[in-house]
Motif scaffolding. Structure first.
Motif, mmCIF file in Angstrom:
data_model
loop_
_atom_site.group_PDB
_atom_site.id
_atom_site.type_symbol
_atom_site.label_atom_id
_atom_site.label_comp_id
_atom_site.label_asym_id
_atom_site.label_seq_id
_atom_site.Cartn_x
_atom_site.Cartn_y
_atom_site.Cartn_z
ATOM 1 N N ASN A 282 13.505 1.714 4.463
ATOM 2 C CA ASN A 282 14.143 0.453 4.070
ATOM 3 C C ASN A 282 13.136 -0.447 3.362
ATOM 4 N N ARG A 283 11.965 0.127 3.037
ATOM 5 C CA ARG A 283 11.009 -0.604 2.207
ATOM 6 C C ARG A 283 11.151 -0.127 0.770
ATOM 7 N N ASP A 284 10.519 -0.877 -0.135
ATOM 8 C CA ASP A 284 10.431 -0.402 -1.506
ATOM 9 C C ASP A 284 9.326 0.655 -1.517
ATOM 10 N N PRO A 285 9.649 1.926 -1.806
ATOM 11 C CA PRO A 285 8.642 2.981 -1.643
ATOM 12 C C PRO A 285 7.415 2.783 -2.538
ATOM 13 N N GLU A 286 7.614 2.217 -3.721
ATOM 14 C CA GLU A 286 6.464 2.019 -4.609
ATOM 15 C C GLU A 286 5.514 0.974 -4.012
ATOM 16 N N LYS A 287 6.108 -0.023 -3.386
ATOM 17 C CA LYS A 287 5.280 -1.047 -2.747
ATOM 18 C C LYS A 287 4.579 -0.432 -1.530
ATOM 19 N N ALA A 288 5.297 0.428 -0.818
ATOM 20 C CA ALA A 288 4.690 1.084 0.346
ATOM 21 C C ALA A 288 3.493 1.926 -0.090
ATOM 22 N N VAL A 289 3.596 2.551 -1.273
ATOM 23 C CA VAL A 289 2.463 3.315 -1.801
ATOM 24 C C VAL A 289 1.308 2.355 -2.101
ATOM 25 N N ALA A 290 1.636 1.243 -2.776
ATOM 26 C CA ALA A 290 0.598 0.270 -3.140
ATOM 27 C C ALA A 290 -0.050 -0.332 -1.886
ATOM 28 N N ASP A 291 0.732 -0.506 -0.824
ATOM 29 C CA ASP A 291 0.205 -1.091 0.410
ATOM 30 C C ASP A 291 -0.509 -0.068 1.291
ATOM 31 N N GLY A 292 -0.557 1.178 0.831
ATOM 32 C CA GLY A 292 -1.239 2.199 1.623
ATOM 33 C C GLY A 292 -0.435 2.667 2.823
ATOM 34 N N LYS A 293 0.895 2.524 2.757
ATOM 35 C CA LYS A 293 1.741 2.958 3.876
ATOM 36 C C LYS A 293 2.351 4.328 3.621
ATOM 37 N N LEU A 294 2.370 4.693 2.353
ATOM 38 C CA LEU A 294 2.971 5.972 1.980
ATOM 39 C C LEU A 294 2.043 6.642 0.983
ATOM 40 N N ARG A 295 1.675 7.891 1.270
ATOM 41 C CA ARG A 295 0.777 8.598 0.354
ATOM 42 C C ARG A 295 1.492 8.845 -0.976
ATOM 43 N N GLU A 296 0.760 8.639 -2.042
ATOM 44 C CA GLU A 296 1.376 8.770 -3.354
ATOM 45 C C GLU A 296 1.883 10.190 -3.595
ATOM 46 N N ASP A 297 1.078 11.200 -3.189
ATOM 47 C CA ASP A 297 1.510 12.586 -3.432
ATOM 48 C C ASP A 297 2.765 12.927 -2.634
ATOM 49 N N LEU A 298 2.849 12.411 -1.395
ATOM 50 C CA LEU A 298 4.049 12.673 -0.594
ATOM 51 C C LEU A 298 5.253 11.963 -1.232
ATOM 52 N N TYR A 299 5.003 10.739 -1.696
ATOM 53 C CA TYR A 299 6.077 9.989 -2.343
ATOM 54 C C TYR A 299 6.660 10.785 -3.514
ATOM 55 N N HIS A 300 5.782 11.337 -4.361
ATOM 56 C CA HIS A 300 6.273 12.093 -5.515
ATOM 57 C C HIS A 300 7.044 13.325 -5.064
ATOM 58 N N ARG A 301 6.567 13.935 -3.978
ATOM 59 C CA ARG A 301 7.231 15.142 -3.489
ATOM 60 C C ARG A 301 8.612 14.806 -2.915
ATOM 61 N N LEU A 302 8.702 13.654 -2.223
ATOM 62 C CA LEU A 302 9.985 13.257 -1.614
ATOM 63 C C LEU A 302 10.941 12.702 -2.654
ATOM 64 N N ASN A 303 10.336 12.182 -3.718
ATOM 65 C CA ASN A 303 11.129 11.462 -4.700
ATOM 66 C C ASN A 303 11.790 12.378 -5.726
ATOM 67 N N VAL A 304 11.914 13.678 -5.397
ATOM 68 C CA VAL A 304 12.570 14.625 -6.293
ATOM 69 C C VAL A 304 13.950 14.085 -6.658
ATOM 70 N N PHE A 305 14.623 13.568 -5.637
ATOM 71 C CA PHE A 305 15.969 13.048 -5.861
ATOM 72 C C PHE A 305 16.138 11.763 -5.049
ATOM 73 N N PRO A 306 15.773 10.617 -5.629
ATOM 74 C CA PRO A 306 15.930 9.371 -4.884
ATOM 75 C C PRO A 306 17.368 8.857 -4.961
ATOM 76 N N ILE A 307 17.860 8.344 -3.856
ATOM 77 C CA ILE A 307 19.201 7.750 -3.856
ATOM 78 C C ILE A 307 19.099 6.350 -3.262
ATOM 79 N N ARG A 308 19.562 5.368 -4.020
ATOM 80 C CA ARG A 308 19.517 3.986 -3.522
ATOM 81 C C ARG A 308 20.879 3.591 -2.979
#
Ligand SMILES: Nc1ncnc2c1ncn2[C@@H]1O[C@H](COP(=O)(O)OP(=O)(O)OP(=O)(O)O)[C@@H](O)[C@H]1O
Ligand SMILES: [Mg+2]
Length: 463
Positions: A282-308
């Protein structure tokens, strides 16, 4: 019964494939050239098209463009010329799989079974979409607003695949419901759907929850434990609040997503598992990456198909439809016939619904209980203060398992903010001397600016 069209200029190959397809419960028509295939396509729409790549009068893959309902036909290329290039080209052109001649029986059976299931699913999803037009719903998800139509379209496209999906949306927008729907509309539906809320499990336990542990691997591990990845084999895992997963575990998760293999905590044996991963935040994933809460590589892997997931307040008359649905549901359960007054319905549009569908459902339930027969405005309209919010800085959320030192730091910092940085007042409220507070703050130096310590997070929403 599912129907297969088999196209190959080698009659022996067609004979053999026809036999296997019949064994798998298909009716079959056959063709030896593009020209014959066109005639067959005109006669009957196939659920599966098995075609040779090189035919006397052209390339078999050209037939993809001539399919009347390309979404409803699984195309399998059968080729004797096993070059990676031709197979890749076929997949790009719309084939879902390919067989290399001579194909062995098991492989052909597996491909046909898979195709049959997918085509049955496509059919079902097509019917669901039609039902949506009439009823304004998709499975258990309700709503007919344009934003929901976009959502249904995305869900129906990605459901039957094995793609990882990242569901993004504010609290109560229906992320978990969407994840369940994706599972129910996939060929994994007979297997388990296991949800794990990464924010609700102590960080040091998440690894063993996901991958399991061997006996004696840590204090309290008195027997071997199978984790989610083993138990959900063939099914789906839903990783809720993915940004709350500890960083070092995000690395491990990424590895499992790439290789499909993992080891239990304290174990050495590699275990493979066929699991589809759906994640939510429920966070903005890009912000979570910038805040160091979500690894960028994992984000790209999960973001194959983002649904808002859309906010309830952006969903127009869905608000009314949902409120009515929740009320009908209560009426059915309780055997009553309560209804909304016109004003009460109109007032639903004036609220912002920060807690989205969950908040609406809770209000309808409350209004139902309070009303005699008709739900009037006073009962139905939520109090503006009733939203699960706390921006007055009096509440912070601390996860179970947070080290006490960290708890102390966060409470101290939040109290300081609450007191407008008046240290004497903060010390008084905290029940420590001013000197102790100064000592503590000195100890936090370097961390003092950490927004996490200062941030006053909203209260847990009630469900
Ligand atoms: N479109 C919808 N139609 C019907 N019910 C819905 C819809 N969206 C959400 N709900 C219901 O609202 C409640 C909250 O939904 P859900 O738990 O999926 O939200 P969420 O996005 O996962 O929230 P959170 O971030 O707080 O975990 C559930 O009871 C769910 O069934
Ligand atoms: Mg949820």
């Amino acid at each position: 019964m599912a129907h297969a069209l088999i196209v190959d200029d080698d009659a022996d190959v067609v004979d053999w494939l026809q036999e296997v397809a019949r064994m798998e419960g298909f009716t079959v028509s056959r063709a030896h050239s593009i020209r014959d295939a066109r005639i067959e396509l005109g006669r009957q729409h196939p659920d599966v098209l098995l075609t040779d790549l090189r035919l006397p009068d052209g390339e078999g893959i050209e037939l993809v463009r001539e399919l009347e309902k390309p979404d409803a036909t699984e195309v399998i290329v059968v080729t004797g010329h096993a070059t990676v290039d031709s197979a890749v080209a076929a997949l790009r052109a719309g084939a879902s799989d390919y067989l290399i001649k001579p194909a062995d029986l098991e492989r052909v059976q597996a491909v046909l079974r898979h195709a049959k299931k997918t085509s049955a699913l496509q059919h079902e999803i097509g019917e669901l979409r039609d039902a949506l037009r009439k009823l304004g719903r998709f499975g258990r998800i309700l709503g007919s607003s344009p934003k929901m139509q976009v959502l249904y379209d995305q869900l129906s496209r990605v459901a039957p695949t094995s793609a990882t999906v990242l569901l993004i949306g504010e609290s109560g927008t229906g992320k978990e419901l969407a994840a369940q729907t994706l599972h129910e509309l996939s060929r994994r539906r007979e297997a388990a759907f296991l949800p794990l809320n990464c924010g609700a499990v102590a960080p040091q336990l998440i690894e063993s929850e996901l991958f399991g542990h061997e006996r004696g691997s840590f204090t309290g591990a008195d027997r071997q434990h199978k984790g989610f990845f083993e138990r959900a084999n063939g099914g789906t895992i839903f990783l809720d609040e993915i940004t709350e997963m500890p960083m070092e575990l995000q690395v491990k998760l990424l590895r499992v997503l790439e290789t499909g293999a993992f080891t239990r905590v304290g174990g050495t044996q590699q275990i493979s598992s066929d699991v589809r991963v759906l994640a939510a935040t429920n966070r903005d994933p890009e912000k979570a990456v910038a805040d160091g809460k979500l690894r960028e590589d994992l984000y790209h892997r999960l973001n194959v198909f983002p649904i808002r997931l859309p906010l309830l307040r952006d969903r127009g008359t869905d608000i009314e439809q949902l409120a009515q649905y929740f009320l009908d549901d209560m009426n059915k359960v309780e055997g009553t016939g309560k209804s909304f007054s016109r004003d009460a319905l109109a007032r639903l549009y004036q609220h912002q619904w920060p807690g989205n569908v969950r908040e609406l459902r809770n209000y309808v339930q409350r209004a139902y209980i309070m009303a005699d027969d008709t739900i009037e405005c006073e009962v139905a309209v939520p109090e503006p203060t009733a939203a699960p919010k706390s921006d007055d800085g009096t509440i912070i959320t601390i996860r179970v398992g947070t080290p006490l030192e960290e708890v102390e730091r966060r409470v101290t910092m939040a109290t300081l903010v609450y007191c407008g940085h008046v240290k004497r007042k903060a010390a008084e409220i905290l029940g420590v001397s001013l000197k102790t507070l100064y000592n503590r703050l000195e100890g936090y130096t370097g961390k003092e600016g950490d927004p996490e310590g200062l941030q006053c997070q909203p209260q847990e929403s009630q469900s």
